[in-house]
Enzyme design. Structure first.
Site, PDB file in Angstrom:
ATOM      1  CB  SER A 246      -0.907   0.021   1.234  1.00  0.00           C
ATOM      2  OG  SER A 246      -0.133   0.249   2.404  1.00  0.00           O
ATOM      3  CE  LYS A 247       0.017   8.636  -0.598  1.00  0.00           C
ATOM      4  NZ  LYS A 247       0.402   8.955   0.770  1.00  0.00           N
ATOM      5  NE  ARG A 248      -1.826   3.788   6.633  1.00  0.00           N
ATOM      6  CZ  ARG A 248      -3.017   3.230   6.426  1.00  0.00           C
ATOM      7  NH1 ARG A 248      -3.154   1.934   6.478  1.00  0.00           N
ATOM      8  NH2 ARG A 248      -4.075   3.986   6.177  1.00  0.00           N
TER       9      ARG A 248
ATOM     10  CG  ASP B 118       3.311   7.596   2.416  1.00  0.00           C
ATOM     11  OD1 ASP B 118       3.934   7.891   1.377  1.00  0.00           O
ATOM     12  OD2 ASP B 118       2.082   7.777   2.550  1.00  0.00           O
TER      13      ASP B 118
END
Length: 501
Positions: free
Chosen positions: A262-264, A267
Site C-alpha cells: 500500500s501507499k502507507r 510512506d
C-alpha cells in the site's frame, strides 16, 4: 494462436496508478509483444462518484514514461472506440435489455432500506444475506410481479437495477492460465447488479460488453478479480459469445508483514508506490520518476515480481522480456516488494548509462550550488563515482570534494595523521609542485618513485594525502582526484591540512 492476440489494461481514473497496476499493464504489454498482438488501454470511468480529475492523463503519461504505451487508447488509433467507457454508455442498455429478454436477468426494485432490513434479519438469525436464487422470488423483482406492473413502475420513474439471474445447482469448471482448473458452485454466487436506473452499467456488464466488442482474446488482471471470473464467464454464455482466456496475477505484497503493498508502506519505509509524483489535497506522493529511477529499471524490477524465465538472469531489456515472457511461468503466490532490490536494479541501469548523459543530469545540481565547472571535467567526475551511486541525486555526496575543499576532517581517519605526517606532506608538496605534466599517470608515477627512493611506506603518504584532498578516507582513485582538482588546488589543500593538524 489462431487469431490475433488483443489484451487490455483497463484502469479506473480514481487516483494515481499504483505500482501493482503498472505491473498488470506491463504483463499485458509483454504478452501482446510476445505474440505479435495488440496492447490497448481502456478507461473504465463508469463510477462517476469516484472519478478524480487528472487521473486519466496521469495514467497515460506514466505508461509513456515507462516505455509501454498502448497501441490503441483514447485519442489514438481508436479502431474500436470510444475507449472511454463513459462515452460508450449508450451501448450498455441494449445488452442489458437482451439479457432481460432472454431470461438471464431481471429487474429489482428493492430500496436500500429494504435490503438493509433483510441483512439485519439474516444477521440476527446467524446467517449471511446473499441476493440470489434462494430469495430473489421473495423480493421486489420482476420475477414475482407482472410484466405490465414492471413496465408501469419503470415508466413512473421508480428506481431499479437489473440483476444477473445466476443459474441454480451448477458447477462451473473454469480454467485460469496461471492457476489451472478452478471450480465454482453457482448456488454460492450472488445475483450481481449489471445496470442501474441512472443509465450507467456496473463494472461487470460494461467490462464484458467492451471486451467482446473490442475483440479481447486474453484477460490478464490482478487476483482480486478472481471471484468475478464465474460471473464473467456466465455473462459470455448468456450472450452466446466466445469467452476470452483468463489469467489472474498474484498480488504484490508488503516488504514486511502480510497483505497487499500500500501507499502507507511506501510512506513509512521511504520508497514510492506510484510511477509519477501525484499531487492532491492530501499532499504530494512521490513517484519513481521524481525519485530518480530509470524507467527501464522500474520495468525490469516489476517484471521479476511474480515471474521469471527459469534462469538466474536478472537484467533484461524490454525487448528481451517480451521475447521470454510466458504466462505459464507467472507464480500463483504473491511476490514481496523489496525496496533494496528495487534500488539495486536502478544502480545496475545507472552504471550502464553513458557518462555524458549522466553528466547532463548532474549538471543542474552542481550549477544550482553556484559552482562553475568545466563540462568535460564534470563528465570525468561522473565516470569516477557512478559505480558507487544508486541515483544521480547521490552524485553530490559522492563528489562534493571535487568542487569544495574540505573544512573539517573525519575524526576516525584523522588518527592516521602522526607526528611525522605534516613534514612528509610538506615534502609531498615540493614533489607535486615540480610536476609539469599534470595527469593521473604522471602524478602517480612521480609520487611513487619519490616514496620508493626515500623508503617511505604507502600508508604514511596515501591516507593523509587522501584525507587532505577529501576530508575523509573515501572517493575514487586518489590521483584522479588530484588531476581533476588541479595542481594549485591539490597543493592548497595539502597546506591547509598541515595547518589544521
Amino acid at each position: 494462436m489462431s487469431k490475433q492476440v488483443r489484451v487490455r489494461f483497463a484502469p479506473s481514473p480514481t487516483g494515481p496508478l499504483h505500482i501493482g497496476g503498472v505491473r498488470t499493464a506491463l504483463f499485458n504489454y509483454l504478452f501482446a509483444k510476445k505474440h505479435g498482438g495488440v496492447f490497448y488501454l481502456r478507461i473504465e470511468d463508469t463510477d462517476q462518484n469516484r472519478f478524480v480529475p487528472g487521473a486519466e492523463a496521469y495514467i497515460l503519461e506514466a505508461l509513456e514514461w515507462l516505455g509501454i504505451a498502448p497501441e490503441e487508447t483514447v485519442g489514438k488509433n481508436e479502431k474500436f472506440g470510444p475507449y472511454r467507457q463513459s462515452e460508450r454508455k449508450h451501448l450498455y442498455k441494449e445488452y442489458a435489455d437482451t439479457l432481460i429478454t432472454s431470461g438471464w436477468a431481471y429487474y429489482a426494485f428493492d430500496t436500500a432500506e429494504a435490503l438493509d432490513a433483510h441483512r439485519k434479519q439474516h444477521e440476527a438469525e446467524g446467517k449471511t444475506f446473499i441476493y440470489n436464487h434462494h430469495n430473489r422470488e421473495k423480493l421486489d423483482t420482476s420475477l414475482v410481479i407482472s410484466k405490465e406492473e414492471t413496465e408501469k413502475r419503470i415508466a413512473n420513474g421508480e428506481d431499479f437495477v437489473i440483476r444477473f439471474k445466476t443459474p441454480v445447482d451448477e458447477t462451473l469448471h473454469l480454467h485460469d492460465i496461471i492457476r489451472g482448473d478452478i471450480k465454482f458452485e453457482t448456488n454460492l454466487l450472488d445475483d450481481k447488479v449489471l445496470f442501474k436506473s441512472d443509465g450507467m452499467p456496473t463494472y461487470h456488464l460494461a467490462n464484458i460488453v467492451d471486451d467482446h466488442l473490442m475483440k479481447t482474446t486474453h484477460v490478464i488482471r490482478g487476483e482480486e478479480w478472481l471471484p468475478s471470473m464465474p460471473l464473467h464467464v456466465l455473462l459470455y454464455k448468456a450472450f452466446d459469445w466466445e469467452a476470452p482466456e483468463f489469467a489472474h496475477l498474484p498480488l504484490i505484497l508488503k516488504p514486511v508483514g502480510n497483505g497487499k503493498l500500500s501507499k502507507r508502506d511506501g510512506d513509512k519505509m521511504g520508497f514510492p508506490v506510484f510511477p509519477l509524483e501525484w499531487k492532491s489535497e492530501e499532499g504530494v506522493s512521490s513517484g519513481y520518476r521524481e525519485k530518480g529511477f530509470f524507467p527501464e529499471a522500474v520495468i525490469n524490477f516489476l517484471a521479476l515480481l511474480g515471474w521469471n524465465d527459469g534462469t538466474d538472469q536478472e537484467l533484461f531489456s524490454l525487448e528481451e522480456l517480451a521475447e521470454k515472457f510466458d504466462l505459464g511461468r507467472v507464480h500463483k503466490a504473491g511476490a514481496k516488494f523489496d525496496p533494496e532490490k528495487n534500488k539495486w536494479f536502478n544502480h545496475q541501469y545507472l552504471i550502464k548509462q553513458d557518462d555524458d548523459s549522466l553528466a547532463k543530469a548532474f549538471a543542474p545540481i552542481v550549477y544550482e550550488k553556484g559552482i562553475d565547472v568545466d563540462y568535460t571535467t564534470l563528465v570525468r567526475i561522473v565516470a569516477s563515482i557512478k559505480e558507487r551511486a544508486d541515483f544521480v541525486a547521490d552524485f553530490w555526496d559522492l563528489s562534493d570534494f571535487f568542487f569544495v575543499a574540505p573544512t573539517s576532517y573525519d575524526e576516525k581517519a584523522s588518527k592516521n595523521w602522526k607526528e611525522d605526517t605534516s613534514g612528509l606532506m610538506l615534502q609531498l608538496v615540493s614533489v607535486l609542485e615540480n610536476i609539469e605534466n599534470w595527469d593521473t599517470f604522471a602524478i602517480e608515477s612521480i609520487v611513487k618513485e619519490w616514496m620508493t627512493a626515500n623508503e617511505i611506506g604507502m600508508g604514511k603518504i596515501m591516507q593523509p594525502f587522501r584525507l587532505s584532498l577529501v576530508g575523509a578516507l573515501k572517493g575514487p582513485h586518489l590521483f584522479d582526484i588530484a588531476e581533476l582538482i588541479g595542481k594549485e588546488e591539490t597543493v592548497a589543500r595539502l597546506r591547509a591540512a598541515v595547518a589544521h593538524f
